[in-house]
Scaffold this motif. Sequence first.
Motif, PDB file in Angstrom:
ATOM      1  N   ALA A 143       0.836  -1.200   0.000  1.00 10.27           N
ATOM      2  CA  ALA A 143       0.000   0.000   0.000  1.00 10.27           C
ATOM      3  C   ALA A 143       0.869   1.248   0.000  1.00 10.27           C
ATOM      4  O   ALA A 143       1.898   1.295   0.688  1.00 10.27           O
ATOM      5  CB  ALA A 143      -0.913  -0.004   1.219  1.00 10.27           C
ATOM      6  N   GLY A 144       0.466   2.208  -0.810  1.00  8.56           N
ATOM      7  CA  GLY A 144       1.232   3.444  -0.923  1.00  8.56           C
ATOM      8  C   GLY A 144       2.207   3.459  -2.079  1.00  8.56           C
ATOM      9  O   GLY A 144       2.707   4.529  -2.453  1.00  8.56           O
ATOM     10  N   GLU A 145       2.495   2.299  -2.626  1.00  5.11           N
ATOM     11  CA  GLU A 145       3.435   2.217  -3.746  1.00  5.11           C
ATOM     12  C   GLU A 145       2.721   2.467  -5.075  1.00  5.11           C
ATOM     13  O   GLU A 145       1.515   2.730  -5.116  1.00  5.11           O
ATOM     14  CB  GLU A 145       4.130   0.866  -3.730  1.00  5.11           C
ATOM     15  N   SER A 146       3.502   2.391  -6.161  1.00  2.00           N
ATOM     16  CA  SER A 146       2.990   2.715  -7.494  1.00  2.00           C
ATOM     17  C   SER A 146       3.226   1.571  -8.469  1.00  2.00           C
ATOM     18  O   SER A 146       4.121   0.742  -8.273  1.00  2.00           O
ATOM     19  CB  SER A 146       3.697   3.976  -8.028  1.00  2.00           C
ATOM     20  N   LEU A 147       2.421   1.568  -9.516  1.00  2.00           N
ATOM     21  CA  LEU A 147       2.597   0.669 -10.641  1.00  2.00           C
ATOM     22  C   LEU A 147       2.208   1.422 -11.908  1.00  2.00           C
ATOM     23  O   LEU A 147       1.386   2.346 -11.854  1.00  2.00           O
ATOM     24  CB  LEU A 147       1.698  -0.566 -10.530  1.00  2.00           C
TER      25      LEU A 147
END
Length: 130
Positions: free
Chosen positions: A14-18
Amino acid sequence: SVQVVESGGGSVQAGESLRLSCVVVGDTIRTIRTVGWIHVAPGKERAVVAAIDRHDKTMYSDSVKGRFTISTDSDSALKTVYLQMNSLTPQDTGTYYCAADKIYGLIEFFRASEAELDAWGQGTLVTVSS
């Protein structure tokens, strides 16, 4: 005919990007009016989250507005469409499908049923852990 291929899914915290990519190919690619991303969460109905038209206008669902960005390469033929997904939450988990349509504009694309859109990809899985 037109074919759609997605890539870029994966597992993140959670909080990361893709960033997802959608390549649209076919002999009628120049006739595509709108390309969009559809999210199917586990046990839930599908939902269009973002779409872009051949004039680079965009539309987002409320659930992703401000976190996701849809874009395309510069030639406006919608050959490659990206979905930058930031600040991911567990609720973003699911399969993301790219779809393309020759007739529908942004509003119609968001309202269209699965069968009404011209081409769908095979989907790419996104898993967001808390």
